[in-house]
Motif scaffolding. Sequence first.
Motif, PDB file in Angstrom:
ATOM      1  N   GLU A  80      17.860 -44.726 -14.352  1.00  0.00           N
ATOM      2  CA  GLU A  80      18.719 -45.109 -15.477  1.00  0.00           C
ATOM      3  C   GLU A  80      19.829 -44.091 -15.748  1.00  0.00           C
ATOM      4  OE1 GLU A  80      15.164 -45.213 -15.848  1.00  0.00           O
ATOM      5  OE2 GLU A  80      15.372 -47.272 -15.135  1.00  0.00           O
ATOM      6  N   GLY A  81      19.857 -43.013 -14.974  1.00  0.00           N
ATOM      7  CA  GLY A  81      20.894 -42.002 -15.141  1.00  0.00           C
ATOM      8  C   GLY A  81      20.520 -40.872 -16.073  1.00  0.00           C
ATOM      9  N   LEU A  82      19.261 -40.831 -16.531  1.00  0.00           N
ATOM     10  CA  LEU A  82      18.816 -39.755 -17.410  1.00  0.00           C
ATOM     11  C   LEU A  82      18.651 -38.474 -16.595  1.00  0.00           C
ATOM     12  CD1 LEU A  82      17.785 -38.883 -20.231  1.00  0.00           C
ATOM     13  CD2 LEU A  82      15.496 -39.506 -19.453  1.00  0.00           C
ATOM     14  N   TYR A  83      19.316 -37.426 -17.028  1.00  0.00           N
ATOM     15  CA  TYR A  83      19.229 -36.128 -16.366  1.00  0.00           C
ATOM     16  C   TYR A  83      17.840 -35.541 -16.576  1.00  0.00           C
ATOM     17  CZ  TYR A  83      20.080 -31.096 -15.697  1.00  0.00           C
ATOM     18  OH  TYR A  83      20.014 -29.785 -15.299  1.00  0.00           O
ATOM     19  N   LEU A  84      17.168 -35.146 -15.488  1.00  0.00           N
ATOM     20  CA  LEU A  84      15.816 -34.603 -15.557  1.00  0.00           C
ATOM     21  C   LEU A  84      15.795 -33.091 -15.450  1.00  0.00           C
ATOM     22  CD1 LEU A  84      14.104 -37.230 -13.232  1.00  0.00           C
ATOM     23  CD2 LEU A  84      14.190 -37.212 -15.738  1.00  0.00           C
ATOM     24  N   GLU A  85      16.415 -32.554 -14.400  1.00  0.00           N
ATOM     25  CA  GLU A  85      16.406 -31.102 -14.225  1.00  0.00           C
ATOM     26  C   GLU A  85      17.382 -30.666 -13.148  1.00  0.00           C
ATOM     27  OE1 GLU A  85      12.333 -30.210 -13.193  1.00  0.00           O
ATOM     28  OE2 GLU A  85      12.774 -30.271 -11.063  1.00  0.00           O
ATOM     29  N   LYS A  86      17.601 -29.355 -13.143  1.00  0.00           N
ATOM     30  CA  LYS A  86      18.420 -28.712 -12.122  1.00  0.00           C
ATOM     31  C   LYS A  86      17.529 -27.706 -11.400  1.00  0.00           C
ATOM     32  CE  LYS A  86      21.952 -25.155 -11.801  1.00  0.00           C
ATOM     33  NZ  LYS A  86      22.847 -24.298 -12.604  1.00  0.00           N
ATOM     34  N   ARG A  87      17.587 -27.715 -10.077  1.00  0.00           N
ATOM     35  CA  ARG A  87      16.864 -26.730  -9.276  1.00  0.00           C
ATOM     36  C   ARG A  87      17.880 -25.879  -8.532  1.00  0.00           C
ATOM     37  NH1 ARG A  87      11.621 -29.985  -6.853  1.00  0.00           N
ATOM     38  NH2 ARG A  87      10.848 -30.628  -8.900  1.00  0.00           N
ATOM     39  N   ALA A  88      17.818 -24.591  -8.767  1.00  0.00           N
ATOM     40  CA  ALA A  88      18.743 -23.661  -8.123  1.00  0.00           C
ATOM     41  C   ALA A  88      17.990 -22.903  -7.038  1.00  0.00           C
ATOM     42  CB  ALA A  88      19.318 -22.694  -9.148  1.00  0.00           C
ATOM     43  N   LEU A  89      18.453 -23.050  -5.804  1.00  0.00           N
ATOM     44  CA  LEU A  89      17.857 -22.319  -4.692  1.00  0.00           C
ATOM     45  C   LEU A  89      18.162 -20.838  -4.879  1.00  0.00           C
ATOM     46  CD1 LEU A  89      16.335 -22.531  -1.987  1.00  0.00           C
ATOM     47  CD2 LEU A  89      18.557 -22.818  -0.866  1.00  0.00           C
ATOM     48  N   GLN A  90      17.123 -20.013  -4.818  1.00  0.00           N
ATOM     49  CA  GLN A  90      17.248 -18.580  -5.092  1.00  0.00           C
ATOM     50  C   GLN A  90      16.735 -17.750  -3.915  1.00  0.00           C
ATOM     51  OE1 GLN A  90      17.616 -17.287  -8.826  1.00  0.00           O
ATOM     52  NE2 GLN A  90      18.767 -19.176  -8.723  1.00  0.00           N
ATOM     53  N   ASN A  91      17.047 -16.470  -3.953  1.00  0.00           N
ATOM     54  CA  ASN A  91      16.520 -15.520  -2.976  1.00  0.00           C
ATOM     55  C   ASN A  91      15.292 -14.853  -3.596  1.00  0.00           C
ATOM     56  OD1 ASN A  91      16.146 -12.728  -1.873  1.00  0.00           O
ATOM     57  ND2 ASN A  91      17.758 -13.420  -0.490  1.00  0.00           N
ATOM     58  N   TRP A  92      14.119 -15.032  -2.973  1.00  0.00           N
ATOM     59  CA  TRP A  92      12.865 -14.508  -3.512  1.00  0.00           C
ATOM     60  C   TRP A  92      12.940 -13.006  -3.768  1.00  0.00           C
ATOM     61  CZ3 TRP A  92       8.549 -15.819  -5.874  1.00  0.00           C
ATOM     62  CH2 TRP A  92       7.482 -14.919  -5.896  1.00  0.00           C
ATOM     63  N   LYS A 106      -1.243 -11.419  -5.870  1.00  0.00           N
ATOM     64  CA  LYS A 106      -2.667 -11.445  -6.214  1.00  0.00           C
ATOM     65  C   LYS A 106      -3.347 -12.758  -5.806  1.00  0.00           C
ATOM     66  CE  LYS A 106      -2.461  -8.313 -10.157  1.00  0.00           C
ATOM     67  NZ  LYS A 106      -2.653  -8.191 -11.609  1.00  0.00           N
ATOM     68  N   SER A 107      -2.596 -13.656  -5.209  1.00  0.00           N
ATOM     69  CA  SER A 107      -3.141 -14.976  -4.905  1.00  0.00           C
ATOM     70  C   SER A 107      -3.635 -15.078  -3.471  1.00  0.00           C
ATOM     71  CB  SER A 107      -2.070 -16.056  -5.139  1.00  0.00           C
ATOM     72  OG  SER A 107      -1.137 -16.062  -4.069  1.00  0.00           O
ATOM     73  N   TYR A 108      -4.246 -16.206  -3.194  1.00  0.00           N
ATOM     74  CA  TYR A 108      -4.688 -16.538  -1.845  1.00  0.00           C
ATOM     75  C   TYR A 108      -3.515 -16.495  -0.871  1.00  0.00           C
ATOM     76  CZ  TYR A 108      -5.988 -19.682   1.986  1.00  0.00           C
ATOM     77  OH  TYR A 108      -6.200 -20.239   3.217  1.00  0.00           O
ATOM     78  N   HIS A 109      -2.322 -16.719  -1.361  1.00  0.00           N
ATOM     79  CA  HIS A 109      -1.118 -16.815  -0.531  1.00  0.00           C
ATOM     80  C   HIS A 109      -0.385 -15.484  -0.361  1.00  0.00           C
ATOM     81  CE1 HIS A 109      -1.558 -21.138  -0.581  1.00  0.00           C
ATOM     82  NE2 HIS A 109      -1.715 -21.077  -1.890  1.00  0.00           N
ATOM     83  N   LYS A 110      -1.033 -14.372  -0.674  1.00  0.00           N
ATOM     84  CA  LYS A 110      -0.343 -13.084  -0.656  1.00  0.00           C
ATOM     85  C   LYS A 110       0.223 -12.713   0.713  1.00  0.00           C
ATOM     86  CE  LYS A 110      -4.740 -10.686  -0.206  1.00  0.00           C
ATOM     87  NZ  LYS A 110      -5.773 -10.056  -0.990  1.00  0.00           N
ATOM     88  N   ASN A 111      -0.359 -13.227   1.784  1.00  0.00           N
ATOM     89  CA  ASN A 111       0.142 -12.912   3.116  1.00  0.00           C
ATOM     90  C   ASN A 111       1.000 -14.026   3.703  1.00  0.00           C
ATOM     91  OD1 ASN A 111      -1.152 -10.364   3.278  1.00  0.00           O
ATOM     92  ND2 ASN A 111      -3.082 -11.418   3.678  1.00  0.00           N
ATOM     93  N   SER A 112       1.318 -15.019   2.891  1.00  0.00           N
ATOM     94  CA  SER A 112       2.143 -16.134   3.357  1.00  0.00           C
ATOM     95  C   SER A 112       3.617 -15.768   3.317  1.00  0.00           C
ATOM     96  CB  SER A 112       1.910 -17.365   2.485  1.00  0.00           C
ATOM     97  OG  SER A 112       0.583 -17.805   2.591  1.00  0.00           O
ATOM     98  N   GLU A 113       4.388 -16.470   4.122  1.00  0.00           N
ATOM     99  CA  GLU A 113       5.833 -16.297   4.159  1.00  0.00           C
ATOM    100  C   GLU A 113       6.463 -17.181   3.085  1.00  0.00           C
ATOM    101  OE1 GLU A 113       9.484 -17.718   7.075  1.00  0.00           O
ATOM    102  OE2 GLU A 113       7.424 -18.115   7.652  1.00  0.00           O
ATOM    103  N   ILE A 114       7.397 -16.635   2.306  1.00  0.00           N
ATOM    104  CA  ILE A 114       8.126 -17.421   1.316  1.00  0.00           C
ATOM    105  C   ILE A 114       9.198 -18.206   2.072  1.00  0.00           C
ATOM    106  CG2 ILE A 114       9.560 -17.384  -0.764  1.00  0.00           C
ATOM    107  CD1 ILE A 114       6.787 -16.260  -1.318  1.00  0.00           C
ATOM    108  N   VAL A 115       9.115 -19.535   2.004  1.00  0.00           N
ATOM    109  CA  VAL A 115      10.064 -20.387   2.705  1.00  0.00           C
ATOM    110  C   VAL A 115      11.243 -20.717   1.794  1.00  0.00           C
ATOM    111  CG1 VAL A 115      10.383 -22.624   3.852  1.00  0.00           C
ATOM    112  CG2 VAL A 115       8.240 -21.372   4.139  1.00  0.00           C
ATOM    113  N   GLU A 116      10.943 -21.165   0.574  1.00  0.00           N
ATOM    114  CA  GLU A 116      11.969 -21.502  -0.404  1.00  0.00           C
ATOM    115  C   GLU A 116      11.506 -21.089  -1.790  1.00  0.00           C
ATOM    116  OE1 GLU A 116      12.426 -25.731   0.081  1.00  0.00           O
ATOM    117  OE2 GLU A 116      14.010 -25.482   1.555  1.00  0.00           O
ATOM    118  N   PHE A 117      12.490 -20.759  -2.630  1.00  0.00           N
ATOM    119  CA  PHE A 117      12.209 -20.351  -3.999  1.00  0.00           C
ATOM    120  C   PHE A 117      13.290 -20.953  -4.897  1.00  0.00           C
ATOM    121  CE2 PHE A 117      13.172 -16.920  -7.221  1.00  0.00           C
ATOM    122  CZ  PHE A 117      12.135 -17.242  -8.069  1.00  0.00           C
TER     123      PHE A 117
END
Length: 160
Positions: A80-92, A106-117
Motif C-alpha cells: 500500500e506504500g506504507l514506509y516500513l524501514e530503512k536498512r543502511a549497509l555498514q562496515n562492522w 560472547k556468542s556461539y558465532h564468535k569465530n564466524s565471519e561477518i558477511v553483512e552488517f
Amino acid sequence: MKTLKRIVNLSLILLLPIYINAQTADAFKPIKTKLVPKQVITGFERLDAPQVSEWRFLNDIYEAKVVQGNLTNYYQFNPEGLYLEKRALQNWDEDANENLKETIAKSYHKNSEIVEFYEATKADGEIYYIVQLREKSNNQLHTLYLDSDGGLNGKEKSGY
C-alpha cells in the motif's frame, strides 16, 4: 518500565522471525519499476531520498535500493506504500558499537565471519541491527537481529 521493556522484547523475539524470514538484502529479487505499485513509488518519493538504483521484492515487501557513492541504503514498503524501514549497509569493524561487538564475541558465532552488517531504522525511529555471519567450519549463514544494547531480538539460519 522494565516489565514493559521485557514484554516488548519477548514480543519481538516471538514475532520478528515471522516478519524477517531471510529478509537480508540478497534475499530480495530485482523487479522492473513498472511492476512496483504507484502507491509504493509515491511513498518512496515522500522520503526525499536519492534516486532508486534498483527496485526489489520479497514476501509482499517492496525495497528501493539506493546507492550513493560508497553508501548503500534499502528502503522498505508494504504494497500500500506504507514506509516500513530503512536498512543502511555498514562496515562492522568501523560502525558497530561495543555492545554489538561484545554480544557477537560472547556468542556461539564468535569465530564466524561477518558477511553483512546493517543498521535498520523503523518508520517510528526505532533502531536495531542485522548481522549476517558465515560459520567457518561449514559455510552456513546465520542472521542475528540485535537491539542497540546488543540484546538478541531474533536469529535465523539463512541460505539464499
